[in-house]
Design an enzyme around this catalytic site. Structure first.
Site, short mmCIF file in Angstrom:
data_model
loop_
_atom_site.label_atom_id
_atom_site.label_comp_id
_atom_site.label_asym_id
_atom_site.label_seq_id
_atom_site.Cartn_x
_atom_site.Cartn_y
_atom_site.Cartn_z
N ASN A 96 -72.74 -87.38 71.00
CA ASN A 96 -72.90 -88.42 72.04
C ASN A 96 -73.73 -89.62 71.58
O ASN A 96 -73.78 -90.63 72.28
CB ASN A 96 -73.48 -87.81 73.32
CG ASN A 96 -72.42 -87.02 74.07
OD1 ASN A 96 -71.40 -87.57 74.50
ND2 ASN A 96 -72.63 -85.72 74.21
N THR A 142 -75.08 -80.81 72.03
CA THR A 142 -75.80 -79.92 72.94
C THR A 142 -74.85 -79.50 74.06
O THR A 142 -74.46 -80.34 74.87
CB THR A 142 -77.00 -80.65 73.57
OG1 THR A 142 -77.59 -81.50 72.57
CG2 THR A 142 -78.02 -79.69 74.10
N PRO A 143 -74.48 -78.22 74.12
CA PRO A 143 -73.63 -77.79 75.24
C PRO A 143 -74.33 -78.08 76.57
O PRO A 143 -75.52 -77.82 76.71
CB PRO A 143 -73.48 -76.28 75.00
CG PRO A 143 -73.72 -76.11 73.53
CD PRO A 143 -74.77 -77.13 73.19
N ASP A 179 -81.84 -77.96 72.76
CA ASP A 179 -82.80 -79.06 72.99
C ASP A 179 -84.18 -78.44 73.20
O ASP A 179 -84.30 -77.43 73.91
CB ASP A 179 -82.35 -79.83 74.25
CG ASP A 179 -83.13 -81.11 74.45
OD1 ASP A 179 -84.38 -81.04 74.58
OD2 ASP A 179 -82.52 -82.18 74.47
N HIS A 206 -84.65 -80.43 63.58
CA HIS A 206 -85.34 -81.72 63.51
C HIS A 206 -86.81 -81.42 63.22
O HIS A 206 -87.45 -80.67 63.96
CB HIS A 206 -85.23 -82.46 64.84
CG HIS A 206 -83.89 -83.09 65.06
ND1 HIS A 206 -82.75 -82.37 65.26
CD2 HIS A 206 -83.52 -84.39 65.12
CE1 HIS A 206 -81.73 -83.19 65.42
NE2 HIS A 206 -82.17 -84.43 65.35
N GLU A 210 -90.61 -85.31 63.05
CA GLU A 210 -89.97 -86.60 63.32
C GLU A 210 -90.96 -87.64 63.80
O GLU A 210 -90.78 -88.84 63.60
CB GLU A 210 -88.94 -86.31 64.42
CG GLU A 210 -87.79 -87.23 64.51
CD GLU A 210 -86.82 -86.76 65.59
OE1 GLU A 210 -86.88 -85.59 66.03
OE2 GLU A 210 -86.00 -87.58 66.00
N ASP A 227 -77.44 -90.00 61.98
CA ASP A 227 -78.10 -89.55 63.21
C ASP A 227 -77.31 -89.96 64.46
O ASP A 227 -76.65 -89.13 65.07
CB ASP A 227 -79.55 -90.05 63.27
CG ASP A 227 -80.45 -89.17 64.12
OD1 ASP A 227 -79.97 -88.14 64.60
OD2 ASP A 227 -81.64 -89.52 64.29
N ASP A 228 -77.40 -91.24 64.84
CA ASP A 228 -76.72 -91.72 66.06
C ASP A 228 -76.08 -93.08 65.74
O ASP A 228 -76.63 -94.13 66.09
CB ASP A 228 -77.73 -91.90 67.20
CG ASP A 228 -78.37 -90.58 67.61
OD1 ASP A 228 -77.64 -89.69 68.09
OD2 ASP A 228 -79.59 -90.45 67.46
N HIS A 275 -75.15 -86.64 65.89
CA HIS A 275 -75.05 -86.13 67.27
C HIS A 275 -73.81 -86.75 67.91
O HIS A 275 -73.67 -87.99 67.89
CB HIS A 275 -76.28 -86.54 68.08
CG HIS A 275 -77.56 -86.02 67.51
ND1 HIS A 275 -78.13 -84.83 67.89
CD2 HIS A 275 -78.40 -86.54 66.57
CE1 HIS A 275 -79.26 -84.63 67.22
NE2 HIS A 275 -79.44 -85.66 66.42
P1 IMP Z 1 -75.32 -84.66 72.15
O1 IMP Z 1 -76.07 -83.40 71.82
O2 IMP Z 1 -73.95 -84.71 71.54
O3 IMP Z 1 -75.28 -84.90 73.64
O4 IMP Z 1 -76.09 -85.87 71.45
C1 IMP Z 1 -77.22 -86.48 72.02
C2 IMP Z 1 -78.46 -85.60 72.01
O5 IMP Z 1 -78.88 -85.45 70.65
C3 IMP Z 1 -79.66 -86.24 72.71
O6 IMP Z 1 -79.72 -85.90 74.07
C4 IMP Z 1 -80.85 -85.66 71.94
O7 IMP Z 1 -81.24 -84.43 72.50
C5 IMP Z 1 -80.30 -85.41 70.57
N1 IMP Z 1 -80.75 -86.47 69.66
C6 IMP Z 1 -80.11 -87.61 69.34
N2 IMP Z 1 -80.86 -88.33 68.48
C7 IMP Z 1 -81.97 -87.61 68.25
C8 IMP Z 1 -83.14 -87.82 67.44
O8 IMP Z 1 -83.33 -88.85 66.76
N3 IMP Z 1 -84.08 -86.83 67.51
C9 IMP Z 1 -83.95 -85.71 68.24
N4 IMP Z 1 -82.89 -85.48 69.00
C10 IMP Z 1 -81.90 -86.41 69.01
ZN ZN Z 2 -80.98 -86.20 65.10
#
Ligand code: IMP
Ligand code: ZN
Length: 334
Positions: free
Chosen positions: A30, A108-109, A152, A211, A214, A294-295, A28
């Protein structure tokens, strides 16, 4: 926690893992930027950034805290076009330095005061294209970069439709856009309302990535079956999949994105040694598995670390890890 786990590896092991050409499919945007970079971004924009944060490794830190970090801290800083461009550039630099040769990012836009969803996508795509252009002809093999647009699970029908429509609209114009992901806090609500939007993904020749299982409790009884009925290309996590559905996933040879540190640090798996990867690999003999971060900004886990941890818990040799990595590269970097 992941760093502690790999402390038994030598610098040579780490260099080996970094030099291994790797594929990353579950990152992801962010969540992949480092908190240090976010802190300096906040400083440069005169925005508040908490002096102390609930972080992985803190007592009681769990998956809920991950989502709080996004909503209460990260999105407070990444809120204009400049900031988003900065973040994308940093994330790409980090994966390239980690030896990634095929990277599928997802984001996520978002609509905020600075941009609408369409502009958000264009900023991300522009930042990716600019980064690639800046490295064309460089000595290092150029990393292939692709992008999934995330829906989301808290999104409304309208938002989900908008995101899928953006993917359909821009994929023919920007080769980096390859599909749609479904993400978000898995404890908050089901995805049934998103199905009509998600049904448009595959007919548009886009990938559908979700996903999956989880957390132990699904918000909707039949959620997992609903997701499988959409014929997804890949499933993320797959931690709490009932055995009969795991049979089905394996029969269909769906790729599973394995996020070891995310699961252990987020508390959905109690220890690396108890990770479901072990059963999938050893008992079921399944190989359509890709290690992912993931992050990495939150979990402090390079993809190279994930390779070392997997090698350890599966008892594999470096040669076997090289073969696994090479299979992933062959499958995704076309
Ligand atoms: P973005 O979509 O680039 O803003 O990345 C962050 C978003 O990814 C968060 O707001 C979550 O909705 C999603 N996200 C990040 N890590 C996870 C996870 O472990 N499970 C589900 N969604 C995740
Ligand atoms: Zn994820």
């Amino acid at each position: 926690m992941s760093l502690k786990h790999i402390s038994k590896y030598t610098q040579e092991d780490l260099s080996w893992a970094r030099s291994l050409p790797k594929v990353e499919l579950h990152a992801h945007i962010n969540g992949s930027v480092s908190l240090d970079d976010l802190r300096s971004l906040a400083l440069s924009k005169n925005l508040p950034f908490p002096a102390t944060l609930a972080l992985p490794g803190d007592p009681g830190f769990d998956i809920k805290d991950v989502f709080t970090l996004f909503s209460s801290t990260i999105y407070g800083v990444v809120r204009d076009q400049d900031a988003l461009r900065f973040v994308v550039g940093k994330v790409l630099d980090a994966f390239q330095a980690d030896g990634c040769v095929y990277l599928e990012l997802r984001t996520t836009p978002k609509k905020n005061v600075a941009m609408d969803m369409d502009e958000y996508v264009m900023v991300v795509v522009g930042a990716i294209e600019e980064w690639l252009l800046g490295r064309a002809g460089s000595q290092e093999g150029l990393m292939h970069v692709r992008l999934l647009l995330s829906v989301d699970r808290r999104h409304s029908v309208e938002q989900a439709n908008q995101i899928v429509d953006l993917a359909v609209k821009y994929a023919p114009l920007h080769t980096c856009i390859v599909g749609v992901d479904v993400c978000g806090d898995p404890t908050v609500g089901g995805i049934r309302h998103l199905v009509p939007a998600l049904q448009k993904v595959k007919p548009a020749a886009l990938k559908l990535v979700v996903h999956f299982a989880e957390v132990a409790e699904c918000p909707e009884q039949d959620e997992l079956e609903t997701i499988l009925s959409l014929n997804p290309d890949r499933l993320g996590h797959c931690t709490f999949v009932p055995s009969h559905l795991m049979d089905e996933i394996i029969k269909r040879e769906i790729t599973m994105e394995i996020c070891l540190s995310s699961n252990v640090v987020g508390g959905t798996v109690s220890a690396y040694e108890r990770h479901h990867l072990i059963e999938l690999w050893k008992e079921r003999g399944y190989r359509n598995l890709v290690l992912c971060t993931d992050d990495r900004g939150i979990f402090l886990n390079e993809l190279s670390h994930e390779y070392l941890i997997a090698m350890d818990i599966l008892g594999l040799t470096k040669r076997e890890m090289e073969e696994w990595a090479a299979r992933c590269v062959e499958q995704y970097r076309k």
